[in-house]
Design a protein around this motif. Structure first.
Motif: not given
Lengths: 647, 770
Positions: A61-66
């Motif tokens: 989720x962190x990665x996709x929230x950039x």
């Protein structure tokens, strides 16, 4: 269970945090369950694994929230998707302090109690949560960086560094403080600083403080100047703050300020200035807020139609409309005039001593209306001419008006010729925008019809102001004395180009000089003549008719007072008739706020023969009316022309 | 709770696996199954939904009349897969005692006589082809099952009562035949010693064995409850693994119990799919001889059962060659997987030509421009008239007809493109940066319209915001009541329907209930898609600024979505490890692309709309054929999850960026990696080719935009037959030469890149103060 801790220690030898079985046992005990050693060990291992798994998942989720930083939110999402209860109460952005207890080997997350009542009633409500917005800037032109250092912070960001805070404090202190020089410097900086976007909400907040200093003209003035500087700062994106600024400015225009209780306070100037500012904001930033124009018009109209409001509010409404351009005048003021006229006339006709002050105010309003409708007529005529001419020759007047507006700060020193100046300093500036304004057309009233109606109110004073076609060249180049001669020559004919260019400058600088439509010696202008005017005179647009007025008055001195309207029956300036006329006037316009240095001019006219032949009041009534200077005007009130000051 | 729930999730996935091939099977088949009684709780939840997915997909295909025109079965190979899959479904149904359904299915699929031969299919499991991932993984389950219980594939496998998920136990049962756990370390280190002692040329190749063997042996130990031995094994050998497997090792190291294994999808996938290695025949012989000599059966068994060794003749590959291709969660690509023909050419645009000339005439007359330009345009038109031999048939995929407005837009596009700046190493584009300021809520996705007039941002607070990038403000259409009052005959009716009062610089779209991870404009600028953590994809109207449709199907976070370049279709991919193809007027997907072993992180349409590319957390890229749902290309080489993909404008090449900070370039036609662009130091979230394809721009979390000479990269590649045949690429390390420029943003991670029609580069990102 410290998530970040777990994440961080992953890099360590163990690669993850472990929950010891003692912790499990403790937690079990706290819920009243007795666990055997074995069970606790198993549970601890399982908990560790589940934690790591959830952490692993949450990184998605962190990665996709950039983002680079794993948030509690991410972790909770991972828990939610594995159908586990989420952890509540740890959503704060700040890191949670994780403390050891000295006595025992106990670690805990600090969990302070929060007094909700205190929180709810706290006065320091966080400000400046600015709207999300997109700014675009060309970072690299043809692959090369622009001059700004790269990798720095963009200009409009909501983080207050120490420096910014300091800057804010010093600027506000300087502007609201006593030192005029400091204030000037501060305002200049505010106008050109490209890095203060983050402070914008704070400045806007300060400016919204106008409501609390309505007793202090000086402070109001300073705040308005602050508005001006912010508005003119090309690096600031005002966004929805325009609304707030406009409401502050409108306050200064329309409210019966506490300062106006004392007649010695020149709140009129403040209102004029605020109106000018309003129009400026509107023309430059009006597109940021939809429907702003209509809102402004509406509130102005509301004030104007409210008879309970004091005259100074009405005055504000009129100058506000005027500043917004002639179309605004046409739409709001003009249709409203018949109704309003009755009230105004009642005031003006009351000669009782107790009414003196009110009456003076009434004259102010009268003057303002006159200026406004005059501009309306002129612009309307001009628009007709322009339409006829096919829009060629694009408004030299407006252009030069704008130039004049800029230059008048420079052109102060030579006493420009006083009388050849249109009373519309503000307007000449405003109309630069006004001519091209995009409002829908108001139901047009034909020009002659409008003139007739207005004439019925203003009579000669209007006619006089409007009648003539001043070839601008008619005004002599410069020099304090020249105008008189120049004016005496009936029509100096061929306007020389140079003069025409200079004229607006002069005119703009004159806009504060007192007007005196009440002059009894005004010669009436037959409406028929006036009707012919527009075609001729208005090609020159913003330059005013005062030259022509003077000319006409001088050429037809005989007809004097007989036809002037009842409201202005009394020639209340007998003084000028005696002795050599000393003439003082004030240059107004944009640099009003600069504490009026060098804006008072005194011209003494040597009693030249032609002068003596002329009745002194001929000068007097040429004075443009709207008094717009704060302090000098006060001094000026004491002058011997004081009587017609109200107008 | 976790233990109960995670299997459920797995079930969805499993079912999705089953579904994909069904899409290419004739319709109706599954309809009957729907009525069958469900016995297991977990299935009750997931199964009906998925089955209805399937049926409506099929009916959707036939009803829509758009996608159904091409034949749904494509050739023999898929047919065989269908059978295999059907058998698997049968098996599944039987296990769950859905006998009635079994009967119906069998009858309809005419499978009676083939049942006996189905065990043979198990051997087909190793043979990969197009649709590899899903079908094969399924089949490997079947084959494993048959290994565990010989000759009894069709008899229900005894379901362990505490697990509601038979396939897990099937998979794991392969581990039950264990050797002596204490000898695992000996086995492994003996192999290690052997590999380290062989000739250098073989060592590199054989070293590939380390990782899969390590994982399998470790899992085997864990599965058999040798926790301490597993830990010791891990401690001893984890350091030997390649650094790019760190992420996987991190997952592994926490996993020490059999129970944990059951909930871990990633590792289940590791089991179900065979790890692919490519080894030269010489090296393989060497290995085989060694293992046989030493009677190292344990390792040999693992190699036989869980690895797929793709043996080629010729020179062993070098270490760098191997490294460039490895790194994925499933090993390398099998050679034959990328042999399918891909029509990567662009579609011609015949419809435009006629109206273009007419209307362009008018337009030019209006503008009083000289005629000269027109002739030029004509020549451009004739060029595109020629059918590209690599292009798919014009109607291979039914595409929406062009509306008048689309044609106008094409004309605009043509006009703009005549003013396009020709970029090159000497002539770099200017860059405009769109900074999102005060984006406290977290900017997660950005998209521009093709004509750069609109800008959309997806935010972590579930909102989507649309900005106008031009002075023209955004306006809504008037309400129905007001629309009634409008003179519909007037010429400017399109202007009149807009409500001036609503004009504003930006509009907010509310509707999602979780962070928005992907946004995509439709090519005609009338719609906007957004995909969100809430499991839905939403279609928004940019006329009314309201939500039109919520597409449900993923049920898990949807990481990305992308509109087809011709509109109408769009693709989405998410945490459920499948990508779905949708049509805007169907509320259920037309295709489900299953095969990735982990989340599908990004999805892109090919410029000719016939293919869809997906990137995944399993560090692989797959190209899917929209027509039949087959996976036609499978690219490995990234060392981290893939977060950005971009096709070159001519459709021939693909660029991909991942968390490892590298951009890889791929030749779609040959199915080869042709370039590696190193330089970024953080995840690459944005990739875009310039309009003519000369420049590739990449934007990253490291706050830089880099421009690469893609022309040179493509020219340099070796496309000789040998490379194409073997797939052995040798990448020149020329990143520095290809890097044309590096541009820093102002503490702003680059989230999106876009080239305007005139080749101005637009970048977007949210300013980050930390």
């Amino acid at each position: 269970l410290d998530i970040t801790n777990a994440k961080m220690t992953e890099r360590e030898e163990r690669r993850f945090a472990e929950v010891p079985r003692e912790s499990i046992k403790l937690m079990a005990e706290s819920t009243g369950v007795e666990l055997s050693e074995e069970v606790a060990t198993l549970l601890a291992e399982d908990v560790c694994y589940r934690l790591r798994e959830a952490t692993q998942n949450s990184s998605q989720f962190m990665r996709h929230a950039k983002r680079r930083k794993l948030s509690v939110e991410d972790f909770n999402r991972a828990l939610r998707w594995s159908n586990t209860e989420t952890v509540c109460g740890y959503g704060a952005q700040d890191a949670l302090p994780f403390r050891p207890l000295k006595e025992g080997e106990l670690f805990f997350v600090e969990d302070r109690e929060i007094n909700l009542v205190e929180l709810a009633l706290a006065t320091n409500i966080p400000k400046g949560c600015a709207e999300t917005m997109v700014r675009v800037h060309v970072s690299y032109l043809d692959g090369k960086g622009n001059l700004e250092p790269q990798g720095t912070v963009p200009t409009a960001v909501q983080s207050l560094s120490e420096d910014l805070l300091k800057y804010y404090q010093q600027i506000t202190r300087a502007i609201l403080g006593e030192d005029p020089h400091l204030m000037k410097v501060a305002l200049l900086d505010l106008q050109s600083n490209s890095k203060i976007a983050a402070l914008l909400p704070y400045f806007v907040y300060v400016i919204s403080g106008v409501k609390s200093v309505s007793h202090d003209l000086d402070q109001l003035n300073r705040l308005l100047h602050m508005v001006k500087s912010l508005v003119q700062n090309p690096y600031l994106y005002l966004g929805s703050y325009v609304r707030s600024l406009v409401s502050s400015v409108m306050y200064c225009i329309l409210e019966p300020l506490a300062a106006s209780i004392n007649p010695l306070n020149d709140h009129w100037t403040l209102r004029d200035y605020a109106a000018l500012l309003l129009s400026h904001i509107f023309w430059t930033h009006g597109d940021l807020v939809s429907g702003l124009y209509h809102q402004i018009l509406l509130s102005l109209q509301k004030v104007l139609s409210d008879p309970v409001r004091p005259l100074c509010s009405h005055y504000g409404a009129v100058v506000g409309l005027h500043a917004l351009g002639w179309k605004a005048v046409e739409r709001v003021l003009y249709p409203h005039l018949p109704a309003y006229w009755a009230n105004l006339q009642a005031v003006l006709d009351d000669y009782s001593v107790s009414n003196a002050q009110v009456k003076a105010d009434g004259h102010k309003v009268y003057g303002a209306i006159l200026v406004a409708v005059e501009r309306l007529l002129k612009m309307k005529a001009l628009s007709l001419t322009l339409a006829a001419e096919g829009g060629c020759a694009g408004l030299p007047g407006t252009a030069t008006g704008a130039v004049g507006f800029r230059e008048n700060s420079l052109g102060l020193s030579p006493p420009p010729e006083p009388l050849s100046e249109p009373p519309l300093g503000i307007a000449s500036h405003l109309q630069a925008g006004g001519a091209g304004c995009p409002w829908e057309e108001w139901t047009p009233v034909s020009l002659p019809a409008m003139y007739c109606e207005l004439y019925s109110f203003f009579g000669d004073s209007l006619a006089v102001r409007f009648s003539t076609d001043p070839p601008l060249g008619g005004a002599p180049p410069s020099g304090s004395r020249q105008p008189l001669e120049g004016r005496k020559e009936p029509a100096s004919g061929a306007p020389n180009l140079e003069n025409t260019r200079k004229m607006p400058q002069l005119t703009a600088s004159m806009n504060i000089s007192p007007r005196q439509d009440g002059s009894p010696c005004m010669e009436p202008q037959p409406p028929s003549l006036a009707a012919t005017v527009p075609g001729r005179s208005l090609a020159r647009s913003s330059s005013s008719s005062s030259v022509s007025r003077s000319r006409s008055s001088s050429s037809r001195p005989g007809r004097s007072t007989s036809q002037s309207r009842d409201i202005f029956p009394k020639a209340r300036f007998p003084l000028p008739q005696v002795g050599p006329p000393a003439f003082s006037f004030i240059i107004g316009g944009r640099q009003m706020g600069r504490r009026c240095q060098g804006r008072r001019f005194q011209t003494s006219f040597t009693p030249t023969p032609p002068l003596t032949t002329l009745p002194p009041r001929a000068y007097a009534h040429k004075l443009p009316v709207i008094g717009r200077v704060s302090k000098p005007v006060r001094r000026w009130t004491c002058s011997h022309y004081s009587l017609h000051l109200p107008l | 709770i976790i233990r109960q729930k995670i299997p459920k999730k797995k079930k969805t996935y499993y079912a999705a696996h089953v579904m994909t091939p069904l899409l290419s099977a004739p319709g109706k088949k599954m309809a009957a199954v729907q009525d069958a009684p469900m016995e297991l709780d977990a299935e009750k939840e997931t199964k009906p939904e998925i089955l209805s997915d399937g049926t409506s997909n099929l009916s959707g295909n036939t009803a829509s009349g758009t996608l159904s025109s091409p034949p749904l079965t494509a050739g023999g190979a898929p047919k065989q897969e269908d059978q295999q899959t059907l058998i698997a479904v049968l098996q599944f149904l039987r296990r769950n005692k859905l006998t009635e359904s079994v009967e119906i299915l069998r009858r309809e699929a005419c499978l009676e006589d083939q049942e006996d031969s189905q065990t043979l299919d198990g051997s087909g499991g190793g043979k990969g082809d197009g649709d590899g991932g899903d079908a094969n993984s399924l089949l490997s389950r079947v084959s494993i099952a048959s290994a565990a219980a010989p000759q009894s594939t069709l008899t229900p496998i005894p379901v362990k009562s505490e697990y509601d998920q038979p396939d897990v136990s099937v998979v794991l049962s392969a581990y039950s035949q264990q050797g002596d756990p204490s000898l695992y370390q000996v086995y492994y280190s003996s192999l290690k010693n052997f590999i380290e002692s062989v000739l250098d040329c073989h060592r590199a190749e054989l070293s590939q064995l380390f990782y899969p063997l390590f994982v399998h042996m470790y899992l085997e130990l864990v599965y058999n409850n040798h926790e301490n031995k597993a830990k010791a094994f891990f401690e001893k050998f984890s350091g030997d693994q390649e650094c790019y497997y760190q992420d996987d090792l991190r997952i592994l190291c926490g996993l020490t119990k059999k129970e944990h294994l059951k909930g871990n999808e990633a590792l289940l996938d590791f089991r179900t799919s065979r790890f692919v290695l490519r080894i030269s025949r010489d090296s393989y012989q060497l290995l085989k001889r060694h293992l046989q000599e030493r009677h190292n059966n344990q390792i040999w068994n693992i190699i036989q059962e869980h690895l797929y060794i793709d043996i080629f003749d010729g020179m062993p590959r070098s270490k760098s060659q191997i490294d460039s291709m490895s790194g994925s969660f499933a090993g390398e690509t099998r050679r034959e997987v990328n042999k399918a023909k891909v029509f990567y050419g662009l579609l011609k645009e015949p419809e435009i030509e006629v109206p273009l000339d007419d209307e362009d005439d008018e337009a030019e007359n209006e503008e009083g421009k000289p005629k000269k330009k027109k002739t030029k345009k004509d020549s451009m038109g004739s060029k595109s008239k020629k059918q590209d031999p690599n292009a798919p048939q014009q109607n291979r995929i039914p595409l929406p007809e062009l509306k008048d407005s689309d044609k106008l837009d094409k004309i605009m596009y043509m006009k703009e493109s005549t003013k396009r700046i020709r970029l090159g190493p000497e002539n770099l584009p200017s860059i405009c940066f769109y900074s999102f300021l005060n984006a406290y809520q977290g900017l997660t996705a950005v998209d521009f319209t093709d004509d750069s007039s609109l800008l959309a941002g997806g935010f972590a607070d579930s909102t989507v915001r649309v900005w106008s990038a031009t002075p023209k403000k955004l306006r809504k259409v008037k309400s129905a009541a007001e629309l009634n009052l409008i003179d519909k005959e007037s010429d400017d009716v399109l202007e009149r329907i807009m409500d001036e009062k609503t004009a504003s610089e930006s509009k907010n779209l509310y509707g999602h209930s979780g962070p928005v991870y992907g946004v995509s404009f439709s090519p005609d600028r009338n719609y906007l898609l957004s995909s969100s953590e809430d499991g839905t994809v939403r279609l928004w109207s940019l006329q009314t600024f309201t939500c039109l449709v919520g597409y449900k199907g993923h049920n898990y976070p949807v990481w990305d979505t992308h509109f087809s370049p011709f509109g109408y279709y769009f693709v989405s991919g998410g945490h459920d490890r499948v990508a779905r193809l949708w049509a805007t007027d169907h509320y259920q997907p037309l295709r489900i692309f299953a095969g990735h072993l982990a989340d599908v992180t990004c999805t892109r349409f090919h410029p000719n709309s016939n293919y869809v590319v997906t990137g995944s957390t399993d560090r692989t890229i797959r190209l899917w054929d929209v027509l039949n749902g087959n996976c036609v290309r499978f690219f490995t080489g990234h060392k981290g999850p893939i977060h950005s993909l971009a096709f070159s404008p001519n459709g021939k090449f693909l660029a991909s960026g991942s968390t490892d900070g590298r951009v890889l370039l791929w030749d779609i036609g040959h199915g080869l990696m042709i370039g590696e662009l190193k330089g970024h130091t953080d995840t690459i979230y944005a990739l875009k080719f310039s309009r003519d394809g000369e420049i590739l721009a990449s934007g990253s979390m490291d706050n830089t935009v880099r421009l690469w000479d893609s022309m040179k990269a493509f020219d340099d590649m070796e496309t000789d037959d040998f490379t194409a045949a073997t797939g052995h690429i040798h990448l020149p390390d020329n990143s520095q030469e290809l890097l044309l420029g590096m541009y820093h943003s102002k503490s702003t991670p680059v989230t999106h890149l876009h080239f305007t029609r005139r080749n101005l580069l637009l970048a977007a990102g949210a300013y980050n103060s930390q």
